[in-house]
Design an enzyme around this catalytic site. Structure first.
Site, PDB file in Angstrom:
ATOM      1  N   CYS A 110       0.855  -1.195   0.000  1.00 53.97           N
ATOM      2  CA  CYS A 110       0.000   0.000   0.000  1.00 53.97           C
ATOM      3  C   CYS A 110       0.887   1.239   0.000  1.00 53.97           C
ATOM      4  O   CYS A 110       1.914   1.272   0.683  1.00 53.97           O
ATOM      5  CB  CYS A 110      -0.873  -0.020   1.254  1.00 53.97           C
ATOM      6  SG  CYS A 110      -1.948   1.403   1.422  1.00 53.97           S
ATOM      7  N   HIS A 154      -9.217  -3.686  -1.940  1.00 55.05           N
ATOM      8  CA  HIS A 154      -8.206  -2.969  -1.148  1.00 55.05           C
ATOM      9  C   HIS A 154      -8.565  -1.474  -1.077  1.00 55.05           C
ATOM     10  O   HIS A 154      -8.550  -0.870  -0.001  1.00 55.05           O
ATOM     11  CB  HIS A 154      -6.829  -3.176  -1.788  1.00 55.05           C
ATOM     12  CG  HIS A 154      -5.704  -2.430  -1.136  1.00 55.05           C
ATOM     13  ND1 HIS A 154      -4.611  -3.058  -0.571  1.00 55.05           N
ATOM     14  CD2 HIS A 154      -5.488  -1.103  -0.958  1.00 55.05           C
ATOM     15  CE1 HIS A 154      -3.793  -2.143  -0.070  1.00 55.05           C
ATOM     16  NE2 HIS A 154      -4.293  -0.942  -0.296  1.00 55.05           N
ATOM     17  N   GLU A 155      -8.900  -0.888  -2.235  1.00 56.78           N
ATOM     18  CA  GLU A 155      -9.206   0.555  -2.268  1.00 56.78           C
ATOM     19  C   GLU A 155     -10.530   0.860  -1.572  1.00 56.78           C
ATOM     20  O   GLU A 155     -10.641   1.859  -0.862  1.00 56.78           O
ATOM     21  CB  GLU A 155      -9.213   1.076  -3.712  1.00 56.78           C
ATOM     22  CG  GLU A 155      -7.902   0.919  -4.473  1.00 56.78           C
ATOM     23  CD  GLU A 155      -6.668   1.380  -3.718  1.00 56.78           C
ATOM     24  OE1 GLU A 155      -6.764   2.306  -2.896  1.00 56.78           O
ATOM     25  OE2 GLU A 155      -5.594   0.789  -3.934  1.00 56.78           O
ATOM     26  N   HIS A 158     -10.225   1.175   2.075  1.00 55.59           N
ATOM     27  CA  HIS A 158      -9.704   2.473   2.535  1.00 55.59           C
ATOM     28  C   HIS A 158     -10.834   3.436   2.893  1.00 55.59           C
ATOM     29  O   HIS A 158     -10.684   4.284   3.779  1.00 55.59           O
ATOM     30  CB  HIS A 158      -8.843   3.122   1.446  1.00 55.59           C
ATOM     31  CG  HIS A 158      -7.399   2.696   1.451  1.00 55.59           C
ATOM     32  ND1 HIS A 158      -6.570   2.879   2.537  1.00 55.59           N
ATOM     33  CD2 HIS A 158      -6.637   2.114   0.493  1.00 55.59           C
ATOM     34  CE1 HIS A 158      -5.358   2.422   2.238  1.00 55.59           C
ATOM     35  NE2 HIS A 158      -5.371   1.941   1.019  1.00 55.59           N
TER      36      HIS A 158
END
Ligand SMILES: [Zn+2]
Length: 183
Positions: A110, A154-155, A158
């Site tokens: 990341c 993953h994004e 966030h």
């Protein structure tokens, strides 16, 4: 607007744990510019010459909160064998997900994480994501699998303040999932 490496906040910054908010559609000029700059960062970071000249850290995705902006905006660009998968999404939401998992054999990385966090991060192997895509100027539903699906998850994590290493089993970081697809 151009994003530089110095603009990206690290996980030592408490803002990385903030929950991002929906943005209004149609996108404001400010949000359009931000989302386009995020996409451009990812794209440029994968071009060796530009990345070296501008000291960009290579990435396949970025979320606005990594710039300290708690808005639901993400950009992902993944070159794969079957072509390039690219999106610049506002208000992305996972609307369906497979029971089967997938994970990157070497673990994830990341832009906001400098320390090593070795271990398997299990994700859904296939997902459907709804959102507005700036690249096509359309409200869309994306069906993703493989590496692209992992990057999207993953994004999108966030946006809830979740980092990849939150998913690693601290007692058994390299635990296996026999049913999972290894990428
Ligand atoms: Zn990240």
């Amino acid at each position: 607007m151009k994003i530089k490496v110095e603009d990206i906040i690290l996980d030592s910054d408490p803002r990385i744990r903030e929950k991002s908010q929906d943005v209004t559609l149609p996108l404001s000029e400010e949000n359009k510019e931000l989302l386009q700059a995020m996409f451009n960062y990812v794209k440029d970071s994968q071009d060796d010459a530009i990345a070296e000249a501008e000291h960009l850290q290579p990435a396949v995705g970025i979320a606005a909160i990594q710039l300290g902006v708690p808005k639901k905006l993400i950009a992902v660009l993944v070159p794969e064998k079957d072509g390039v998968h690219q999106v610049a999404l506002a208000n992305p939401k996972i609307i369906s997900e497979s029971v089967q998992n997938a994970y990157l054999d070497g673990g994830e990385g990341c832009l906001s994480v400098k320390d090593e966090h070795p271990g398997h991060v299990f994700r859904h192997a296939r997902i459907k994501v709804r959102g507005y895509d700036l690249l096509t100027d359309k409200q869309t539903v994306i069906s993703a699998s493989g590496y692209f699906a992992i990057c999207l998850q993953h994004e999108i994590d966030h946006l809830s303040g979740i980092l990849f290493y939150d998913h690693i089993n601290p007692d058994d970081p390299w635990m296996e999932d026999e049913e999972a697809i290894v990428i």
